[in-house]
Design an enzyme around this catalytic site. Structure first.
Site, PDB file in Angstrom:
ATOM      1  N   HIS A  70      -6.512   3.442   0.593  1.00  0.00           N
ATOM      2  CA  HIS A  70      -6.170   3.604   2.011  1.00  0.00           C
ATOM      3  C   HIS A  70      -6.866   4.915   2.366  1.00  0.00           C
ATOM      4  CE1 HIS A  70      -2.918   3.717   5.383  1.00  0.00           C
ATOM      5  NE2 HIS A  70      -3.674   4.790   5.555  1.00  0.00           N
ATOM      6  N   CYS A 115       0.840  -1.209   0.000  1.00  0.00           N
ATOM      7  CA  CYS A 115       0.000   0.000   0.000  1.00  0.00           C
ATOM      8  C   CYS A 115       0.872   1.255   0.000  1.00  0.00           C
ATOM      9  CB  CYS A 115      -0.925  -0.006   1.216  1.00  0.00           C
ATOM     10  SG  CYS A 115      -1.830   1.553   1.421  1.00  0.00           S
ATOM     11  N   HIS A 144      -8.666  14.752   1.860  1.00  0.00           N
ATOM     12  CA  HIS A 144      -8.050  15.889   1.157  1.00  0.00           C
ATOM     13  C   HIS A 144      -8.409  17.168   1.909  1.00  0.00           C
ATOM     14  CE1 HIS A 144      -7.298  13.721  -2.764  1.00  0.00           C
ATOM     15  NE2 HIS A 144      -8.264  12.953  -2.291  1.00  0.00           N
ATOM     16  N   HIS A 204      -4.676   1.071   8.418  1.00  0.00           N
ATOM     17  CA  HIS A 204      -5.099   0.847   7.037  1.00  0.00           C
ATOM     18  C   HIS A 204      -6.554   0.412   6.995  1.00  0.00           C
ATOM     19  CE1 HIS A 204      -4.709  -0.234   2.735  1.00  0.00           C
ATOM     20  NE2 HIS A 204      -5.795  -0.922   3.070  1.00  0.00           N
ATOM     21  N   GLY A 258     -13.887   8.839  -7.789  1.00  0.00           N
ATOM     22  CA  GLY A 258     -12.537   9.366  -7.995  1.00  0.00           C
ATOM     23  C   GLY A 258     -11.485   8.832  -7.047  1.00  0.00           C
ATOM     24  N   CYS A 272       0.385   3.391   3.221  1.00  0.00           N
ATOM     25  CA  CYS A 272       1.047   2.791   4.390  1.00  0.00           C
ATOM     26  C   CYS A 272       2.532   3.126   4.343  1.00  0.00           C
ATOM     27  CB  CYS A 272       0.849   1.275   4.428  1.00  0.00           C
ATOM     28  SG  CYS A 272      -0.767   0.744   5.048  1.00  0.00           S
ATOM     29  N   ASN A 326     -12.958  11.022  -1.287  1.00  0.00           N
ATOM     30  CA  ASN A 326     -13.520  10.303  -2.427  1.00  0.00           C
ATOM     31  C   ASN A 326     -13.725   8.848  -2.007  1.00  0.00           C
ATOM     32  OD1 ASN A 326     -13.301  12.610  -4.115  1.00  0.00           O
ATOM     33  ND2 ASN A 326     -11.140  12.166  -4.458  1.00  0.00           N
ATOM     34  N   HIS A 365      -8.159   8.356   3.132  1.00  0.00           N
ATOM     35  CA  HIS A 365      -7.432   9.625   3.275  1.00  0.00           C
ATOM     36  C   HIS A 365      -8.385  10.784   3.068  1.00  0.00           C
ATOM     37  CE1 HIS A 365      -7.227   8.327  -0.927  1.00  0.00           C
ATOM     38  NE2 HIS A 365      -7.271   9.610  -1.247  1.00  0.00           N
ATOM     39  N   THR A 369      -8.542   6.778  -5.987  1.00  0.00           N
ATOM     40  CA  THR A 369      -7.506   6.044  -6.739  1.00  0.00           C
ATOM     41  C   THR A 369      -6.540   5.310  -5.817  1.00  0.00           C
ATOM     42  OG1 THR A 369      -6.100   8.021  -6.804  1.00  0.00           O
ATOM     43  CG2 THR A 369      -7.575   7.671  -8.670  1.00  0.00           C
TER      44      THR A 369
HETATM   45  P1  5GP Z   1      -7.857   9.905  -4.381  1.00  0.00           P
HETATM   46  O1  5GP Z   1      -7.947  10.103  -5.872  1.00  0.00           O
HETATM   47  O2  5GP Z   1      -7.688   8.438  -4.035  1.00  0.00           O
HETATM   48  O3  5GP Z   1      -8.982  10.565  -3.611  1.00  0.00           O
HETATM   49  O4  5GP Z   1      -6.557  10.675  -3.888  1.00  0.00           O
HETATM   50  C1  5GP Z   1      -5.284  10.172  -4.068  1.00  0.00           C
HETATM   51  C2  5GP Z   1      -4.374  11.367  -4.058  1.00  0.00           C
HETATM   52  O5  5GP Z   1      -3.070  10.914  -3.817  1.00  0.00           O
HETATM   53  C3  5GP Z   1      -4.344  12.131  -5.389  1.00  0.00           C
HETATM   54  O6  5GP Z   1      -4.728  13.482  -5.160  1.00  0.00           O
HETATM   55  C4  5GP Z   1      -2.895  12.012  -5.841  1.00  0.00           C
HETATM   56  O7  5GP Z   1      -2.421  13.193  -6.441  1.00  0.00           O
HETATM   57  C5  5GP Z   1      -2.164  11.698  -4.554  1.00  0.00           C
HETATM   58  N1  5GP Z   1      -0.970  10.886  -4.716  1.00  0.00           N
HETATM   59  C6  5GP Z   1      -0.820   9.773  -5.498  1.00  0.00           C
HETATM   60  N2  5GP Z   1       0.411   9.269  -5.368  1.00  0.00           N
HETATM   61  C7  5GP Z   1       1.071  10.062  -4.484  1.00  0.00           C
HETATM   62  C8  5GP Z   1       2.395  10.040  -3.949  1.00  0.00           C
HETATM   63  O8  5GP Z   1       3.239   9.186  -4.248  1.00  0.00           O
HETATM   64  N3  5GP Z   1       2.731  11.033  -3.072  1.00  0.00           N
HETATM   65  C9  5GP Z   1       1.831  12.003  -2.698  1.00  0.00           C
HETATM   66  N4  5GP Z   1       2.253  12.922  -1.838  1.00  0.00           N
HETATM   67  N5  5GP Z   1       0.562  12.052  -3.182  1.00  0.00           N
HETATM   68  C10 5GP Z   1       0.190  11.099  -4.064  1.00  0.00           C
HETATM   69 ZN    ZN Z   2      -2.442   1.371   3.621  1.00  0.00          ZN
END
Ligand code: 5GP
Ligand code: ZN
Length: 109
Positions: A96, A7, A100, A46, A91, A10, A85, A98, A93
């Protein structure tokens, strides 16, 4: 606490560049910011998605919300968005949970 070797978040909890930290939680800068300030709050625990937020003990869930507000305050944000998300159709991606935190002026989206 169980960490998944496969992950990304993680891994970033364990060894990322943390802009804010407390027991069980870290905040990092999003690699692809969608606002002047774009933080990601990552719980150490996680959990795949917000759908499973019930897996957090109540006290830890409360501290997670406090941590989101603290991270925004520490980044000197007064007005900001908090976005989660939930699922690929919305959205998500990285699987785990998180949060924003977006702010610092428009555009936010
Ligand atoms: P999601 O699309 O799952 O809501 O948000 C994932 C977020 O993680 C995206 O905004 C993406 O830009 C960010 N992200 C993806 N890979 C990395 C990484 O390796 N480092 C950091 N700091 N952010 C990442
Ligand atoms: Zn994780």
């Amino acid at each position: 606490m169980a960490s998944r070797p496969d992950c990304l978040f993680c891994k970033l909890v364990a060894e990322g560049d943390h802009v804010h930290k407390a027991e069980g939680f870290v905040a990092i800068e999003d690699i692809n910011p969608k606002a002047p300030v774009h933080l990601l709050v990552l719980p150490e625990r996680h959990v795949d998605t917000f759908r499973d937020v019930g897996q957090f003990p109540a006290e830890e869930a409360k501290r997670m919300l406090d941590f989101v507000a603290d991270a925004a305050r520490e980044a000197e944000l007064e007005d900001y968005q908090v976005v989660v998300n939930v699922g690929p159709g919305a959205g998500q991606t990285v699987f785990h949970l998180h949060w924003h935190v977006l702010g610092g002026g428009r555009p936010f989206e």
